[in-house]
Design a protein around this motif. Structure first.
Motif, PDB file in Angstrom:
ATOM      1  N   LEU A 146       0.880  -1.163   0.000  1.00 20.28           N
ATOM      2  CA  LEU A 146       0.000   0.000   0.000  1.00 20.28           C
ATOM      3  C   LEU A 146       0.915   1.208   0.000  1.00 20.28           C
ATOM      4  O   LEU A 146       1.635   1.445   0.968  1.00 20.28           O
ATOM      5  CB  LEU A 146      -0.909  -0.005   1.232  1.00 20.28           C
ATOM      6  CG  LEU A 146      -1.895   1.146   1.370  1.00 20.28           C
ATOM      7  CD1 LEU A 146      -2.849   1.201   0.178  1.00 20.28           C
ATOM      8  CD2 LEU A 146      -2.676   1.029   2.667  1.00 20.28           C
ATOM      9  N   GLU A 147       0.947   1.888  -1.141  1.00 15.18           N
ATOM     10  CA  GLU A 147       1.872   3.001  -1.325  1.00 15.18           C
ATOM     11  C   GLU A 147       3.313   2.558  -1.053  1.00 15.18           C
ATOM     12  O   GLU A 147       4.101   3.282  -0.454  1.00 15.18           O
ATOM     13  CB  GLU A 147       1.495   4.179  -0.430  1.00 15.18           C
ATOM     14  CG  GLU A 147       0.197   4.863  -0.816  1.00 15.18           C
ATOM     15  CD  GLU A 147       0.270   5.593  -2.155  1.00 15.18           C
ATOM     16  OE1 GLU A 147       1.266   6.295  -2.406  1.00 15.18           O
ATOM     17  OE2 GLU A 147      -0.674   5.445  -2.949  1.00 15.18           O
ATOM     18  N   GLY A 148       3.636   1.329  -1.459  1.00 18.06           N
ATOM     19  CA  GLY A 148       4.993   0.811  -1.348  1.00 18.06           C
ATOM     20  C   GLY A 148       5.335   0.144  -0.033  1.00 18.06           C
ATOM     21  O   GLY A 148       6.420  -0.403   0.113  1.00 18.06           O
ATOM     22  N   ALA A 149       4.440   0.168   0.942  1.00 15.65           N
ATOM     23  CA  ALA A 149       4.711  -0.423   2.252  1.00 15.65           C
ATOM     24  C   ALA A 149       3.953  -1.741   2.413  1.00 15.65           C
ATOM     25  O   ALA A 149       2.736  -1.789   2.184  1.00 15.65           O
ATOM     26  CB  ALA A 149       4.308   0.540   3.357  1.00 15.65           C
ATOM     27  N   PRO A 150       4.654  -2.810   2.822  1.00 21.80           N
ATOM     28  CA  PRO A 150       3.946  -4.075   3.074  1.00 21.80           C
ATOM     29  C   PRO A 150       2.865  -3.890   4.140  1.00 21.80           C
ATOM     30  O   PRO A 150       3.121  -3.357   5.213  1.00 21.80           O
ATOM     31  CB  PRO A 150       5.055  -5.007   3.578  1.00 21.80           C
ATOM     32  CG  PRO A 150       6.318  -4.421   3.054  1.00 21.80           C
ATOM     33  CD  PRO A 150       6.095  -2.941   3.051  1.00 21.80           C
ATOM     34  N   THR A 151       1.651  -4.314   3.796  1.00 20.29           N
ATOM     35  CA  THR A 151       0.488  -4.093   4.651  1.00 20.29           C
ATOM     36  C   THR A 151      -0.441  -5.296   4.587  1.00 20.29           C
ATOM     37  O   THR A 151      -0.810  -5.729   3.500  1.00 20.29           O
ATOM     38  CB  THR A 151      -0.295  -2.847   4.149  1.00 20.29           C
ATOM     39  OG1 THR A 151       0.593  -1.737   4.066  1.00 20.29           O
ATOM     40  CG2 THR A 151      -1.464  -2.525   5.034  1.00 20.29           C
ATOM     41  N   PRO A 152      -0.840  -5.836   5.746  1.00 17.06           N
ATOM     42  CA  PRO A 152      -1.837  -6.914   5.709  1.00 17.06           C
ATOM     43  C   PRO A 152      -3.179  -6.339   5.239  1.00 17.06           C
ATOM     44  O   PRO A 152      -3.784  -5.522   5.929  1.00 17.06           O
ATOM     45  CB  PRO A 152      -1.922  -7.406   7.156  1.00 17.06           C
ATOM     46  CG  PRO A 152      -0.891  -6.666   7.928  1.00 17.06           C
ATOM     47  CD  PRO A 152      -0.412  -5.536   7.099  1.00 17.06           C
TER      48      PRO A 152
END
Length: 148
Positions: A47-53
Motif C-alpha cells: 500500500l503506497e509501497g509499504a507491506p500491509t496486511p
C-alpha cells in the motif's frame, strides 16, 4: 472511490465495513486468506509501497492510493531464489512473503543485507512449513544476485 491496483486504475464502491482484501477480491482476484486478523501475513500487499496486511485495512483507505499484490510486486530474482532454495512448501504464505521481501530488497538495494534484517522484515508473515531458513537464504541469494 478510485485507486490503482497492480498498475491499473480501478473504480469501485466498497461494501460497508469491508477490508482492502475483500475489495481486491471484489474487483480483481482472490488473495490468500488466513487468519483475517493480521497475524499470518498471507494477504500482504504493498500500500503506497509499504507491506500491509490487506485484511486489517479498511477498503476506503485505498482511495486515491496505489496497491500492488504479489502479481506485480514480486521481484523475479526472489521468485527464482525461492525455487532454488526450496523456500516453498505448501505455498500458502508465499505471496505475502514475496511481497514483503521484495519491498525489503528494493529498500536495501546497494546496501548490505543480513539474515537478521530479513527475519525482522518477516515478523508479520507466518509460515508453518519451512522453518524460515530457506526463505531467509532465498532473500539473501536474491539480494546477492541483484548486487552482481
Amino acid at each position: 472511490m478510485k485507486f490503482t491496483l497492480d498498475g491499473r486504475t480501478v473504480e469501485a464502491e466498497p461494501r460497508p465495513w469491508s477490508s482492502l482484501r475483500q475489495l481486491i477480491e471484489d474487483v480483481a482476484h482472490p488473495l490468500p486468506t488466513g487468519c483475517d486478523t493480521g497475524h499470518c501475513g498471507s494477504c500482504t500487499v504493498l500500500l503506497e509501497g509499504a507491506p500491509t496486511p490487506s485484511c486489517l485495512v479498511g477498503a476506503v483507505e485505498a482511495d486515491g492510493r496505489a496497491v500492488a499484490t504479489a502479481r506485480t510486486s514480486a521481484d523475479a530474482r526472489l521468485i527464482e531464489a525461492f525455487a532454488a532454495e526450496g523456500a516453498v512448501q505448501c505455498g500458502y504464505c508465499t505471496p505475502g512473503m514475496l511481497v514483503t521481501l521484495s519491498a525489503l530488497l528494493r529498500e536495501r538495494r546497494g546496501k548490505p543485507l543480513a539474515a537478521e534484517t530479513v527475519r525482522r522484515a518477516l515478523d508479520g508473515n507466518l509460515c508453518r512449513c519451512t522453518g524460515y531458513a530457506a526463505i531467509v537464504a532465498a532473500a539473501l541469494r536474491a539480494h546477492g544476485e541483484a548486487a552482481a
